[in-house]
Design a protein around this motif. Structure first.
Motif, PDB file in Angstrom:
ATOM      1  N   PRO A  59       0.838  -1.212   0.000  1.00 47.22           N
ATOM      2  CA  PRO A  59       0.000   0.000   0.000  1.00 47.22           C
ATOM      3  C   PRO A  59       0.865   1.250   0.000  1.00 47.22           C
ATOM      4  O   PRO A  59       1.978   1.257   0.532  1.00 47.22           O
ATOM      5  CB  PRO A  59      -0.800  -0.124   1.297  1.00 47.22           C
ATOM      6  N   GLY A  60       0.378   2.299  -0.600  1.00 44.32           N
ATOM      7  CA  GLY A  60       1.126   3.550  -0.647  1.00 44.32           C
ATOM      8  C   GLY A  60       1.027   4.316   0.656  1.00 44.32           C
ATOM      9  O   GLY A  60       0.339   3.895   1.596  1.00 44.32           O
ATOM     10  N   PRO A  61       1.708   5.463   0.748  1.00 43.78           N
ATOM     11  CA  PRO A  61       1.655   6.276   1.963  1.00 43.78           C
ATOM     12  C   PRO A  61       0.246   6.830   2.194  1.00 43.78           C
ATOM     13  O   PRO A  61      -0.522   7.010   1.247  1.00 43.78           O
ATOM     14  CB  PRO A  61       2.654   7.399   1.682  1.00 43.78           C
ATOM     15  N   GLU A  62      -0.062   7.091   3.430  1.00 46.70           N
ATOM     16  CA  GLU A  62      -1.374   7.637   3.759  1.00 46.70           C
ATOM     17  C   GLU A  62      -1.415   9.128   3.407  1.00 46.70           C
ATOM     18  O   GLU A  62      -0.591   9.903   3.882  1.00 46.70           O
ATOM     19  CB  GLU A  62      -1.678   7.439   5.242  1.00 46.70           C
ATOM     20  N   VAL A  63      -2.366   9.492   2.578  1.00 47.43           N
ATOM     21  CA  VAL A  63      -2.585  10.892   2.215  1.00 47.43           C
ATOM     22  C   VAL A  63      -4.082  11.148   2.167  1.00 47.43           C
ATOM     23  O   VAL A  63      -4.868  10.243   1.864  1.00 47.43           O
ATOM     24  CB  VAL A  63      -1.957  11.254   0.840  1.00 47.43           C
ATOM     25  N   SER A  64      -4.463  12.359   2.457  1.00 48.64           N
ATOM     26  CA  SER A  64      -5.873  12.716   2.360  1.00 48.64           C
ATOM     27  C   SER A  64      -6.252  12.901   0.895  1.00 48.64           C
ATOM     28  O   SER A  64      -5.388  13.028   0.023  1.00 48.64           O
ATOM     29  CB  SER A  64      -6.140  14.006   3.133  1.00 48.64           C
TER      30      SER A  64
ATOM     31  N   ARG B 168       9.167  11.794   1.827  1.00 51.02           N
ATOM     32  CA  ARG B 168       8.989  11.695   3.278  1.00 51.02           C
ATOM     33  C   ARG B 168      10.123  10.924   3.917  1.00 51.02           C
ATOM     34  O   ARG B 168      10.628  11.296   4.984  1.00 51.02           O
ATOM     35  CB  ARG B 168       7.651  11.012   3.593  1.00 51.02           C
ATOM     36  N   GLU B 169      10.529   9.827   3.294  1.00 51.01           N
ATOM     37  CA  GLU B 169      11.620   9.016   3.825  1.00 51.01           C
ATOM     38  C   GLU B 169      12.917   9.811   3.921  1.00 51.01           C
ATOM     39  O   GLU B 169      13.672   9.702   4.898  1.00 51.01           O
ATOM     40  CB  GLU B 169      11.820   7.793   2.940  1.00 51.01           C
TER      41      GLU B 169
ATOM     42  N   ASN C 290       4.790   6.768  -4.870  1.00 49.45           N
ATOM     43  CA  ASN C 290       6.207   6.465  -4.645  1.00 49.45           C
ATOM     44  C   ASN C 290       7.017   7.740  -4.439  1.00 49.45           C
ATOM     45  O   ASN C 290       7.945   7.785  -3.622  1.00 49.45           O
ATOM     46  CB  ASN C 290       6.769   5.683  -5.820  1.00 49.45           C
ATOM     47  N   ILE C 291       6.670   8.784  -5.180  1.00 45.87           N
ATOM     48  CA  ILE C 291       7.357  10.068  -5.009  1.00 45.87           C
ATOM     49  C   ILE C 291       7.098  10.619  -3.614  1.00 45.87           C
ATOM     50  O   ILE C 291       8.018  11.080  -2.927  1.00 45.87           O
ATOM     51  CB  ILE C 291       6.900  11.057  -6.101  1.00 45.87           C
ATOM     52  N   VAL C 292       5.847  10.557  -3.158  1.00 46.19           N
ATOM     53  CA  VAL C 292       5.512  11.038  -1.814  1.00 46.19           C
ATOM     54  C   VAL C 292       6.223  10.200  -0.760  1.00 46.19           C
ATOM     55  O   VAL C 292       6.759  10.731   0.224  1.00 46.19           O
ATOM     56  CB  VAL C 292       3.988  10.994  -1.596  1.00 46.19           C
ATOM     57  N   HIS C 293       6.274   8.888  -0.972  1.00 44.88           N
ATOM     58  CA  HIS C 293       6.935   8.006   0.002  1.00 44.88           C
ATOM     59  C   HIS C 293       8.408   8.362   0.153  1.00 44.88           C
ATOM     60  O   HIS C 293       8.928   8.475   1.277  1.00 44.88           O
ATOM     61  CB  HIS C 293       6.800   6.550  -0.447  1.00 44.88           C
ATOM     62  N   VAL C 294       9.109   8.563  -0.972  1.00 48.03           N
ATOM     63  CA  VAL C 294      10.546   8.825  -0.910  1.00 48.03           C
ATOM     64  C   VAL C 294      10.829  10.210  -0.348  1.00 48.03           C
ATOM     65  O   VAL C 294      11.765  10.384   0.444  1.00 48.03           O
ATOM     66  CB  VAL C 294      11.189   8.656  -2.301  1.00 48.03           C
TER      67      VAL C 294
ATOM     68  N   ARG D 267      20.049   5.099  -2.715  1.00 46.30           N
ATOM     69  CA  ARG D 267      20.339   4.169  -3.806  1.00 46.30           C
ATOM     70  C   ARG D 267      21.393   3.148  -3.393  1.00 46.30           C
ATOM     71  O   ARG D 267      21.289   1.958  -3.700  1.00 46.30           O
ATOM     72  CB  ARG D 267      20.854   4.930  -5.022  1.00 46.30           C
ATOM     73  N   ALA D 268      22.415   3.633  -2.718  1.00 47.59           N
ATOM     74  CA  ALA D 268      23.566   2.786  -2.403  1.00 47.59           C
ATOM     75  C   ALA D 268      23.234   1.707  -1.376  1.00 47.59           C
ATOM     76  O   ALA D 268      23.678   0.566  -1.493  1.00 47.59           O
ATOM     77  CB  ALA D 268      24.721   3.640  -1.895  1.00 47.59           C
ATOM     78  N   ARG D 269      22.453   2.061  -0.370  1.00 49.33           N
ATOM     79  CA  ARG D 269      22.261   1.115   0.727  1.00 49.33           C
ATOM     80  C   ARG D 269      21.123   0.133   0.501  1.00 49.33           C
ATOM     81  O   ARG D 269      21.130  -0.970   1.056  1.00 49.33           O
ATOM     82  CB  ARG D 269      22.023   1.865   2.032  1.00 49.33           C
ATOM     83  N   GLY D 270      20.118   0.479  -0.321  1.00 51.24           N
ATOM     84  CA  GLY D 270      18.969  -0.404  -0.481  1.00 51.24           C
ATOM     85  C   GLY D 270      18.126  -0.391   0.774  1.00 51.24           C
ATOM     86  O   GLY D 270      18.519   0.123   1.827  1.00 51.24           O
ATOM     87  N   ALA D 271      16.951  -0.957   0.698  1.00 44.41           N
ATOM     88  CA  ALA D 271      16.029  -0.914   1.834  1.00 44.41           C
ATOM     89  C   ALA D 271      16.348  -1.982   2.874  1.00 44.41           C
ATOM     90  O   ALA D 271      16.113  -1.798   4.060  1.00 44.41           O
ATOM     91  CB  ALA D 271      14.589  -1.073   1.351  1.00 44.41           C
TER      92      ALA D 271
END
Length: 367
Positions: free
Chosen positions: A17-22, A161-162, A155-159, A293-297
């Motif tokens: 699921p994607g990030p929570e947004v209104s 925020r991350e 995905n743009i919003v998730h990154v 990019r370098a470390r990965g999740a």
């Protein structure tokens, strides 16, 4: 050969699921991404000095999609690109005893496998220029060979925020990268057909014997599980995709790798070159994004990236940007743009690593 509908259903079912947004925030993100995509056109053209020939931006629509939309778009693209290969394999299978039954079962299995792969990727892709995009009712594409540009909003919003970066700057920064890809293909008319030709040659060289393919897959899996230690010497650092190729396909892949390194590196170079004028926090964004990019999740994520060959894509960004930067430093932007003259002026895989060799070959010959 592939149950495409099952692939879509599987991917959508298992995608994260994607990030929570209104609802209001979602509308705002979509509207802003569309504005940034439009603004990026002029920024990229001015910086690269590349002017589209034959295809204006209206021929390559910008679509802001969610993860399910990205899945549907990519399945449509795969279906179009792989059609000649799958038709050939289907004919061969139907001629064998029990081929129809095997085809029905195999199509389901392949559909699930493709769906699982797409579910993994759908939460990671920020944007994508679809070069070979067929138009559908839900997903329009450009006329006369124009593709479409996808921006994956969740995905743009998730990154952003991350990474804890300015969301407005980050959205424009991503748009600049993807707009560069659109400019590459609209300003270089022969590039799309050249890539298609190389990909079709790669697919045509596929070994059609199922037992041979199965043997290669078994060797590939064993090399990654440690069951075949000598594979580390025989096939150092190769992904599953590379290990199941014929020698002819590896030659073609070398050329494709060079082109993709050029395209990805050029996009990174452009978005960082334009960035300081229009993205105030570009330095912070670049530093944090490179670290990500370098470390990965996770360890699992890194293992999957290796298995699928995604780590090679990360090298393409790095190596390609070094190539573009070095060439521009030596011969300027106009000198670099000779790379788009014809397929013969594209860099080889060796020249990506040694930009001076490309400059010597292309510029001395031309001069």
């Amino acid at each position: 050969m592939v149950d495409w509908n099952l692939a879509v259903a599987t991917a959508i079912r298992f995608v994260r699921p994607g990030p929570e947004v209104s609802r209001d925030e979602a509308r705002e993100v979509v509207a802003e991404l569309r504005r940034h995509a439009k603004a990026s056109e002029e920024h990229v053209r001015s910086f690269t000095r590349m002017v589209p020939e034959g295809h204006e931006p209206e021929d390559t629509p910008v679509l802001v999609v969610d993860r399910a939309g990205w899945v549907r778009a990519n399945v449509a693209g795969f279906r179009e690109l792989l059609k000649p290969l799958l038709e050939k394999m289907s004919e061969r299978r139907s001629a064998s005893p029990g081929g129809a039954v095997l085809g029905a079962v195999g199509g389901k299995v392949t559909g699930v496998e493709l769906g699982m792969l797409l579910s993994f990727l759908a939460s990671r892709v920020l944007g994508q220029y679809e070069t070979f995009a067929p138009a559908t009712r839900e997903l329009p594409a450009g006329e006369n060979g124009g593709g479409r540009l996808l921006l994956v909003a969740p995905n743009i919003v998730h990154v952003e925020r991350e990474l804890a970066v300015d969301p407005h700057d980050f959205r424009l920064w991503v748009s600049l990268h993807e707009e560069t890809h659109r400019t590459q293909f609209t300003a270089v008319p022969w590039l799309r057909d050249h890539l298609r030709s190389e990909i079709q040659a790669f697919l045509a060289a596929t070994d059609m014997d199922p037992m041979t393919v199965l043997e290669r897959l078994r060797d590939a899996v064993q090399s990654f599980t440690g069951a075949r230690p000598e594979a580390e010497e025989d096939e150092p650092g190769r992904s599953l995709v590379e290990l199941v190729q014929t020698p002819e396909q590896r030659e073609i892949l070398g050329r494709l790798t060079a082109v993709m390194s050029l395209l990805e590196g050029h996009a990174d170079f452009v978005m960082d070159g334009v960035g300081p004028q229009v993205v105030p926090s570009v330095a912070e964004i670049r530093e944090k994004f490179q670290q990500r990019r370098a470390r990965g999740a996770s360890r699992l994520d890194m293992a999957l990236r290796k298995l699928l060959g995604l780590d090679a894509k990360l090298r393409q960004y790095r190596d390609g940007e070094r190539f573009v930067s070095a060439v521009v430093e030596q011969v300027g932007m106009d000198g670099f743009n000779r790379v788009w003259t014809s397929p013969n002026t594209l860099p080889t895989k060796a020249e990506i690593a040694k930009p001076a060799d490309w400059v010597a070959r292309v510029h001395r010959k031309a001069d």
